[in-house]
Design a protein around this motif. Structure first.
Motif, mmCIF file in Angstrom:
data_model
loop_
_atom_site.group_PDB
_atom_site.id
_atom_site.type_symbol
_atom_site.label_atom_id
_atom_site.label_comp_id
_atom_site.label_asym_id
_atom_site.label_seq_id
_atom_site.Cartn_x
_atom_site.Cartn_y
_atom_site.Cartn_z
ATOM 1 N N THR A 39 0.570 -0.849 -0.407
ATOM 2 C CA THR A 39 -0.484 0.200 -0.116
ATOM 3 C C THR A 39 1.113 1.550 -0.465
ATOM 4 O O THR A 39 0.382 2.511 -0.210
ATOM 5 N N ASN A 40 2.383 0.962 0.380
ATOM 6 C CA ASN A 40 2.673 2.431 1.412
ATOM 7 C C ASN A 40 3.707 2.762 -0.964
ATOM 8 O O ASN A 40 3.609 3.796 -0.676
ATOM 9 N N ALA A 41 3.526 1.774 -1.700
ATOM 10 C CA ALA A 41 4.121 1.444 -2.384
ATOM 11 C C ALA A 41 3.169 2.487 -3.635
ATOM 12 O O ALA A 41 3.415 2.712 -4.612
ATOM 13 N N VAL A 42 1.959 1.438 -3.870
ATOM 14 C CA VAL A 42 0.486 2.116 -4.525
ATOM 15 C C VAL A 42 0.652 3.982 -4.003
ATOM 16 O O VAL A 42 0.972 4.810 -4.781
ATOM 17 N N GLN A 43 0.516 4.165 -2.900
ATOM 18 C CA GLN A 43 -0.167 5.475 -2.819
ATOM 19 C C GLN A 43 1.500 6.080 -3.109
ATOM 20 O O GLN A 43 0.722 7.418 -2.917
ATOM 21 N N SER A 44 2.482 5.987 -2.636
ATOM 22 C CA SER A 44 3.477 6.756 -3.150
ATOM 23 C C SER A 44 3.557 7.742 -4.909
ATOM 24 O O SER A 44 3.227 8.317 -5.545
ATOM 25 N N HIS A 45 2.545 6.345 -5.732
ATOM 26 C CA HIS A 45 2.584 6.549 -6.975
ATOM 27 C C HIS A 45 1.701 7.186 -7.256
ATOM 28 O O HIS A 45 1.659 8.359 -7.921
ATOM 29 N N VAL A 46 0.495 6.674 -6.600
ATOM 30 C CA VAL A 46 -0.572 8.007 -6.703
ATOM 31 C C VAL A 46 -0.316 9.509 -6.353
ATOM 32 O O VAL A 46 -0.950 10.219 -7.039
ATOM 33 N N LYS A 47 0.453 9.706 -4.765
ATOM 34 C CA LYS A 47 0.570 10.911 -4.631
ATOM 35 C C LYS A 47 1.317 11.876 -5.334
ATOM 36 O O LYS A 47 1.517 12.948 -6.054
ATOM 37 N N SER A 48 2.158 10.558 -6.356
ATOM 38 C CA SER A 48 3.229 11.444 -7.623
ATOM 39 C C SER A 48 2.396 12.052 -8.250
ATOM 40 O O SER A 48 2.588 12.900 -9.503
ATOM 41 N N VAL A 49 1.341 11.254 -8.926
ATOM 42 C CA VAL A 49 0.552 11.556 -10.304
ATOM 43 C C VAL A 49 -0.595 12.843 -9.992
ATOM 44 O O VAL A 49 -0.956 13.851 -10.227
ATOM 45 N N ASN A 50 -1.180 12.717 -8.389
ATOM 46 C CA ASN A 50 -1.624 13.772 -8.063
ATOM 47 C C ASN A 50 -0.802 15.312 -8.295
ATOM 48 O O ASN A 50 -0.739 16.241 -8.821
ATOM 49 N N TRP A 51 0.973 15.547 -7.808
ATOM 50 C CA TRP A 51 1.750 16.205 -7.866
ATOM 51 C C TRP A 51 1.652 16.972 -9.056
ATOM 52 O O TRP A 51 1.411 17.990 -9.281
ATOM 53 N N PHE A 102 -7.353 0.330 -0.775
ATOM 54 C CA PHE A 102 -5.854 1.018 -1.862
ATOM 55 C C PHE A 102 -4.896 1.880 -0.160
ATOM 56 O O PHE A 102 -3.883 1.434 -0.757
ATOM 57 N N SER A 103 -5.645 1.806 0.355
ATOM 58 C CA SER A 103 -4.774 2.715 1.608
ATOM 59 C C SER A 103 -5.770 1.825 2.382
ATOM 60 O O SER A 103 -4.168 2.435 4.164
ATOM 61 N N LEU A 104 -6.158 1.448 2.869
ATOM 62 C CA LEU A 104 -6.010 0.509 4.354
ATOM 63 C C LEU A 104 -4.839 0.202 4.790
ATOM 64 O O LEU A 104 -3.164 -0.326 5.176
ATOM 65 N N ASP A 105 -4.828 0.570 6.282
ATOM 66 C CA ASP A 105 -3.610 0.756 7.070
ATOM 67 C C ASP A 105 -3.119 -0.694 7.898
ATOM 68 O O ASP A 105 -2.453 -0.814 8.418
ATOM 69 N N ARG A 106 -4.094 -0.874 7.665
ATOM 70 C CA ARG A 106 -4.082 -2.910 7.797
ATOM 71 C C ARG A 106 -4.199 -3.621 7.089
ATOM 72 O O ARG A 106 -4.593 -3.205 6.229
ATOM 73 N N ALA A 107 -3.600 -5.206 7.257
ATOM 74 C CA ALA A 107 -3.560 -5.991 6.323
ATOM 75 C C ALA A 107 -5.228 -6.287 6.675
ATOM 76 O O ALA A 107 -5.667 -6.362 7.689
ATOM 77 N N PRO A 108 -5.590 -6.448 5.489
ATOM 78 C CA PRO A 108 -7.690 -6.860 5.245
ATOM 79 C C PRO A 108 -8.075 -8.101 5.569
ATOM 80 O O PRO A 108 -9.322 -8.324 5.975
ATOM 81 N N GLY A 109 -6.809 -9.421 6.147
ATOM 82 C CA GLY A 109 -7.783 -10.192 6.403
ATOM 83 C C GLY A 109 -8.670 -11.226 6.032
ATOM 84 O O GLY A 109 -8.977 -10.942 4.383
ATOM 85 N N LYS A 110 -8.990 -11.608 6.617
ATOM 86 C CA LYS A 110 -10.629 -12.373 6.620
ATOM 87 C C LYS A 110 -11.676 -11.464 5.756
ATOM 88 O O LYS A 110 -12.054 -10.440 6.409
#
Length: 539
Positions: A147-159, A229-237
């Protein structure tokens, strides 16, 4: 590496630096990029808007794909343009930056998550190809790192999107827009300050947000694609309520990442798509371990003492069931964000229940107010559709063009684990429109070469071509389930736009060995009753 810009525009450069964090709504001036070594750094700060009112040739309400495309095209044609965009946090508090659903909580993060799941599958396949790896069964995905990698890319696109607007001289306001009258939009900033924007033309491009069911606990404990896509924990079941393309795509990558996943299906899978293909996709997902509960609706969600969510649902016979999950994700459709525009102030007509706009050539019932994207009634809710329609509309408004958007034969792909791409009519729609006796359906199962060595199941790899029976048999629908479906169907979509016939399709020499060539080899009709299963890779 650097680029020089002239006039009042400052230079920007790529430099080696630790990534920075950017909340697009915060007014901070540094972007975040997923690459630890290369970050986009701006030397100039974005301009602040000081005046309380301004006049424009065009005001766009909504900073998603369609609105931004229209705004940028209009500026290129000499118009003075402003864009308003504001993200109201989800019930779980998730918000994001400029760029709309696709960039932030749709196509882009979805495809990255899908790719992550495919890479996990490839780890197991690699052993069969001779790669010496640790026991693949011990390989696990790190949800936080993903999620950190995905959000890093998303934030760069925002900018980059904000920078592009500045460089093209599109005024951007982080404000929630609504109509004061047919030529005036009120923009409300996050601090409550209002600004009046007068415009000759206004485009509505506000898109939509996920719906929640009206059941106890849904808003308190459930999430949607706005949050996953930015959930701060593993979704689990995880329980996914809804079996449209968003539900299936989320279930597919969650299962591929190793999480126990169940889909609650109210009626049918992939409503609106070819149902034979939809069922093939569902069967393939079940084979992978995704659980499907059919003809069921949720009734309530309770949070247990251990923090897990107890979900109550009812089946087709009215019997009640329950099970505990770590995450409940709703994917039951989206609502257009049109009521927030105060449509009553201008007499804007909306479709009851959905809130969508029935526009002719993107023009609403108010002559100078237009709409593009997901707010349109009975138009494909797809990013490329919004972009293309937005550009064409801007050219008609400011460039003297007469070209109109063609919403027919738009290709799309469901990024399920084994992807499904299609263009044109489903088999059901073709029969309804032309009659069973007037169409011919060609079909075939096939064996992707890359499936042989790891001995992957080829049972669900399938292609279908729907054609008219008369004359040269014009192709009116193409459907493909298999690897890289999006890449495969794109070229055939162009062919259909050029009035592809079955004769022309059969005269096309395929590239061997590829999965796309299966369309050029197809020959068996459903009407014949012959077995469409090949005996070899070259049969």
């Amino acid at each position: 590496m650097s680029e020089r810009r002239t006039g009042k525009e400052k230079s920007w450069r790529l430099c080696r630096k630790k990534p920075q964090t950017l909340d697009d709504d915060s007014g901070e001036d540094e972007p975040r990029n997923g690459n630890e070594n290369v970050t986009l750094e701006l030397k100039a700060k974005l301009p602040k808007t000081a005046d309380k009112s301004s006049t424009y040739d065009l005001v766009v309400i909504g900073g998603g794909s369609g609105g931004l495309a229209a705004a940028k095209e209009a500026v290129e044609l000499g118009a003075k343009v402003a864009v308003l965009d504001f993200v109201t946090p989800s019930p779980q508090g998730t918000k994001w930056g400029l760029g709309g659903t696709c960039v932030n909580v749709g196509c882009i993060p979805k495809k990255l998550m899908h790719q992550a799941a495919l890479l996990g599958e490839a780890v197991h396949e690699a052993v069969a190809y001779g790669w010496q790896l640790p026991d693949p069964n011990t390989v696990q995905n790190d949800w936080s790192a993903l999620t950190n990698a995905v959000q890093s890319h998303v934030k760069s696109v925002n900018w980059v999107t904000r920078v592009e607007l500045r460089n093209k001289k599109v005024e951007y306001l982080n404000a929630l827009g609504y109509f004061k009258d047919a030529n005036t939009v009120v923009g409300v900033g996050k601090n409550g300050e209002e600004k009046l924007l007068s415009a000759k033309n206004i485009i509505i491009a506000v898109g939509g947000r996920p719906r929640y069911p009206d059941i106890p606990g849904a808003l308190e404990y459930g999430i949607t694609s706005d949050d996953i896509f930015s959930l701060d924990r593993a979704p689990g079941k995880t329980l996914i309520v809804g079996a449209g393309y968003i539900g299936l795509e989320c279930a597919g990558f969650l299962n591929g990442l190793g999480y126990d996943t169940t889909i609650l299906v109210r009626s049918v899978v992939l409503r609106g798509f070819d149902q034979q293909m939809a069922n093939i996709v569902a069967e393939e997902m079940e084979q992978r371990g995704v659980h499907f509960v059919y003809q069921a609706k949720p009734k309530a969600i309770e949070k247990q003492d251990d923090g897990r969510l107890l979900v109550h649902w009812v089946d087709r016979d009215g019997a009640l069931h329950q099970d505990a999950y770590d995450t409940v994700l709703f994917a039951i459709g989206r609502r257009a964000l049109t009521q927030e525009l105060k449509p009553e102030n201008v007499g804007l007509k909306l479709i009851p229940d959905t809130g969508k706009i029935d526009a002719l050539n993107e023009q609403t019932n108010i002559p100078n107010i237009y709409a593009v994207g997901d707010v349109l009634h009975k138009k494909p809710e797809l990013t490329p559709v919004a972009i293309h329609a937005g550009r064409l509309l801007a050219r008609r408004l400011f460039g003297g063009s007469h070209e109109k958007m063609d919403y027919t034969n738009v290709a799309t792909t469901v990024f399920s684990p084994l992807e499904y791409g299609c263009v044109g009519l489903s088999e059901e729609d073709a029969i309804a429109l032309h009659g069973d006796d007037n169409i011919e359906v060609y079909h075939a199962y096939y064996k992707p070469t890359e499936f042989f060595v790891p001995q992957k199941n080829v049972k669900h790899c399938y292609v279908k071509v729907v054609a008219l029976r008369k004359d040269d048999q014009k192709v009116i629908g193409m459907h493909f389930v298999g690897p890289h479906a999006g890449e495969v169907i794109q070229g055939f979509a162009a062919a259909i736009k050029c009035n592809l016939t079955f004769r022309a399709l059969k005269s096309t020499v395929g590239i061997h060995p590829t999965t796309a060539e299966e369309f050029t080899r197809i020959s068996i009709t459903k009407r014949s009753g012959l077995d469409p299963t090949p005996q070899s890779c070259c049969s």
